[in-house]
Motif scaffolding. Structure first.
Motif, PDB file in Angstrom:
ATOM      1  N   UNK A  19       0.828  -1.205   0.000  1.00 27.73           N
ATOM      2  CA  UNK A  19       0.000   0.000   0.000  1.00 27.73           C
ATOM      3  C   UNK A  19       0.864   1.257   0.000  1.00 27.73           C
ATOM      4  N   UNK A  20       1.957   1.241   0.768  1.00 26.43           N
ATOM      5  CA  UNK A  20       2.822   2.419   0.793  1.00 26.43           C
ATOM      6  C   UNK A  20       3.534   2.619  -0.549  1.00 26.43           C
ATOM      7  N   UNK A  29       7.070   2.882 -11.911  1.00 25.88           N
ATOM      8  CA  UNK A  29       6.760   2.262 -13.210  1.00 25.88           C
ATOM      9  C   UNK A  29       6.472   0.783 -13.051  1.00 25.88           C
ATOM     10  N   UNK A  30       7.081   0.160 -12.077  1.00 28.84           N
ATOM     11  CA  UNK A  30       6.785  -1.242 -11.795  1.00 28.84           C
ATOM     12  C   UNK A  30       7.092  -1.534 -10.332  1.00 28.84           C
ATOM     13  N   UNK A  31       6.346  -2.487  -9.787  1.00 25.75           N
ATOM     14  CA  UNK A  31       6.567  -2.974  -8.434  1.00 25.75           C
ATOM     15  C   UNK A  31       6.762  -4.480  -8.526  1.00 25.75           C
ATOM     16  N   UNK A  37      11.066 -18.081  -0.949  1.00 25.83           N
ATOM     17  CA  UNK A  37      10.779 -19.390  -0.356  1.00 25.83           C
ATOM     18  C   UNK A  37      10.007 -19.315   0.937  1.00 25.83           C
ATOM     19  N   UNK A  38       9.016 -18.412   1.011  1.00 23.42           N
ATOM     20  CA  UNK A  38       8.249 -18.226   2.248  1.00 23.42           C
ATOM     21  C   UNK A  38       7.418 -19.459   2.576  1.00 23.42           C
ATOM     22  N   UNK A  39       7.154 -19.660   3.878  1.00 30.14           N
ATOM     23  CA  UNK A  39       6.249 -20.720   4.325  1.00 30.14           C
ATOM     24  C   UNK A  39       4.817 -20.212   4.440  1.00 30.14           C
ATOM     25  N   UNK A  40       4.639 -18.876   4.445  1.00 31.92           N
ATOM     26  CA  UNK A  40       3.285 -18.320   4.442  1.00 31.92           C
ATOM     27  C   UNK A  40       2.864 -18.127   2.987  1.00 31.92           C
ATOM     28  N   UNK A  41       1.913 -17.286   2.706  1.00 29.59           N
ATOM     29  CA  UNK A  41       1.357 -17.200   1.345  1.00 29.59           C
ATOM     30  C   UNK A  41       1.380 -15.761   0.848  1.00 29.59           C
ATOM     31  N   UNK A  42       2.541 -15.235   0.450  1.00 34.81           N
ATOM     32  CA  UNK A  42       2.564 -13.864  -0.057  1.00 34.81           C
ATOM     33  C   UNK A  42       1.770 -13.695  -1.346  1.00 34.81           C
ATOM     34  N   UNK A  43       1.570 -14.774  -2.109  1.00 36.67           N
ATOM     35  CA  UNK A  43       0.820 -14.660  -3.364  1.00 36.67           C
ATOM     36  C   UNK A  43      -0.604 -14.204  -3.115  1.00 36.67           C
ATOM     37  N   UNK A  49      -3.346  -6.575  -5.348  1.00 37.11           N
ATOM     38  CA  UNK A  49      -2.680  -5.379  -5.869  1.00 37.11           C
ATOM     39  C   UNK A  49      -2.396  -5.581  -7.362  1.00 37.11           C
ATOM     40  N   UNK A  50      -3.369  -5.248  -8.203  1.00 39.65           N
ATOM     41  CA  UNK A  50      -3.204  -5.465  -9.647  1.00 39.65           C
ATOM     42  C   UNK A  50      -1.955  -4.767 -10.188  1.00 39.65           C
ATOM     43  N   UNK A  51      -1.267  -5.438 -11.078  1.00 41.41           N
ATOM     44  CA  UNK A  51      -0.088  -4.861 -11.719  1.00 41.41           C
ATOM     45  C   UNK A  51       1.209  -5.182 -11.018  1.00 41.41           C
TER      46      UNK A  51
END
Length: 527
Positions: A19-20, A29-31, A37-43, A49-51
């Protein structure tokens, strides 16, 4: 322009970081988010957050995750944001403006704040500028402080090899030193990022951090021709880093159990003996002070000759425990009044001015005592029949004093007896010959005369009020004003104690809040 976020098991913070990044007043221009290799689910967070581009890789460490983002970035500039930190809205626009002013810089950086897990600001914003030799400043310590404040020239960072995956910590400090050794860097003072303190930060283990800092520093120990340029800074940096982490250890262990405090002290002492010893002694003094009663503290300070206020209810009034003064006559009946100490010292320092034609008020005692080269002596008195009087009248009245006549006028403790002080000062100014000097003293803290002068005792003055009055008639560049006295002098004078019974050494201390006498040396300008 790319914002790159590396995350490892920090999906619970990632949304705030994104968000920040999305809220920049100059959009990126891109993020890119790199999941190391996280064990949680960043996906599941990134999907909101489209884009935003998500790249997954096996766990290789923070440096490798940043290199993955560096290789994927398309922009000519890149900013790395940790998943648990935040950017302020003007982070990109401010950094790009600084970069435009310094087009050859390998990186530009700004300031940051420390915040808690909820985003509450913990302390004052931090920004440290580097000087003419940024590499030397960085050898002494990490002036940049927080990685998210840095905007890199992407091509220069890539050409320098990016981040070293062999470094589990301090990989950003390694890059700063590597780039600053061969490239320009620049800075701006704006606060652009929040460093979130949440208890699991990588930099929380001070002993481990010092080991990694030293590992990085060894890479940049100056050799050959560089020794003369950077060796001093490198050596100073070793001491500064050890002191820093020793201080952190002592601070963290200070409120713990006794065994933890002992371990902390031993660890910090091994790192930085002088710093640990100094801080431990300060801690010991605080603990001893906390165990002492107010009465004990007061007595110890008195024994050591240090000023101390008695505890509440323990003030001893002694001979001053009375509603009438020791002397009602300024101390004349006991000896010399205390204010004479200041008046006579002032006149003794102005001997060279008391010459030529001199006017004194009341009598000529001070002229005789301090003057030299007096060619004519005048005395102003309200009564022409007074011994030695040559002029009679109220000096605030026009025509009493001759114009342009006196080389020196001694007017001590008189002005406060004249209601229209401005008129009196105007007459005194005009009575001086061009280049002549007025030596004036006025009372500050004082009792009021009980005798003949009581009915005309109109004023007590401060250095500030005298300064404004004198500026109406004299050029401030030709005026010297000083306040003399302190609470001891004021107390003695109001009680009517005599000079002969007070400690004169204590009279010399000046405290602007307790002026007993204000002195003025003013010279009339020459045409």
């Amino acid at each position: 322009m790319t914002i790159a976020i590396a995350t490892y098991d920090q999906a619970h913070f990632l949304a705030d970081a994104l968000r920040s990044a999305m809220a920049q007043d100059r959009p990126a221009d891109e993020i890119i988010v790199v999941d190391d290799g996280s064990h949680d689910d960043p996906a599941s967070v990134v999907r909101d957050f489209p884009g935003v581009v998500l790249i997954r890789q096996e766990n290789q460490g923070l440096a490798a995750a940043r290199n993955t983002a560096l290789a994927a970035a398309a922009g000519d500039a890149i900013l790395f944001l940790d998943a648990d930190d935040l950017l302020l809205p003007a982070a990109l626009s401010t950094a790009l403006a600084c970069r435009a002013r310094h087009p050859g810089a390998a990186l530009v950086y700004g300031g940051h704040r420390r915040v808690d897990a909820a985003g509450g600001v913990l302390d004052a914003a931090k920004f440290t500028a580097t000087g003419a030799d940024p590499h030397a400043d960085l050898l002494r310590g990490n002036a940049i402080g927080m990685h998210a404040t840095v905007l890199y020239n992407r091509a220069m960072l890539a050409a320098a090899g990016g981040f070293d995956p062999a470094l589990k910590k301090c990989e950003d400090y390694d890059v700063y030193l590597r780039l600053s050794r061969t490239h320009a860097i620049a800075h701006h003072p704006d606060i652009v990022a929040d460093y979130r303190i949440h208890g699991t930060n990588m930099s929380g283990d001070s002993r481990a951090m010092l080991r990694w800092v030293e590992r990085v520093r060894r890479r940049y120990r100056p050799t050959g021709a560089d020794r003369g340029r950077w060796d001093t800074a490198w050596r100073e940096g070793g001491r500064i880093w050890r002191d820093h982490y020793a201080g952190e250890i002592l601070a963290r262990s200070g409120n713990g159990a006794a065994i933890d405090r002992g371990i902390g002290i031993m660890t910090a002492t091994a790192m930085a003996p002088r710093t640990a010893g100094r801080r431990w002694r300060a801690t010991l003094r605080r603990r001893i002070a906390a165990a002492l009663t107010p009465e004990m503290k007061h007595r110890l300070k008195r024994i050591a000759g240090r000023p101390s206020s008695p505890p509440l209810g323990r003030v001893r009034m002694g001979d001053l425990d009375r509603t009438s003064p020791i002397s009602p006559d300024f101390g004349f009946d006991r000896g010399s009044p205390v204010d004479r100490h200041y008046i006579e010292h002032f006149l003794a320092g102005a001997r060279a001015d008391i010459r030529g034609r001199v006017l004194e008020i009341g009598d000529a005692a001070y002229s005789r005592r301090f003057g030299s080269g007096i060619t004519r002596q005048d005395v102003l008195h309200v009564d022409i029949d007074a011994p030695g009087a040559t002029i009679a009248g109220d000096m605030s009245q026009a025509g009493i004093l001759p114009r342009d006549a006196f080389d020196c006028m001694i007017v001590t403790q008189t002005l406060h007896l004249i209601y229209d002080m401005r008129a009196a000062l105007r007459q005194m100014h005009d009575a001086l010959a061009p280049g002549g000097t007025l030596l004036l003293t006025v009372p500050g803290i004082t009792s009021i005369d009980r005798g003949e002068w009581g009915d005309t005792w109109f004023w007590s003055l401060t250095r500030q009020s005298v300064t404004r009055l004198m500026a109406e008639f004299f050029d401030p560049a030709d005026v010297e004003i000083a306040a003399h006295g302190n609470v001891y002098a004021a107390t003695c004078f109001i009680q009517g104690m005599a000079l002969e019974e007070v400690d004169r050494a204590k009279l010399e201390h000046r405290d602007a809040s307790y002026p007993v006498v204000v002195t003025v040396r003013a010279r009339r300008a020459r045409p």
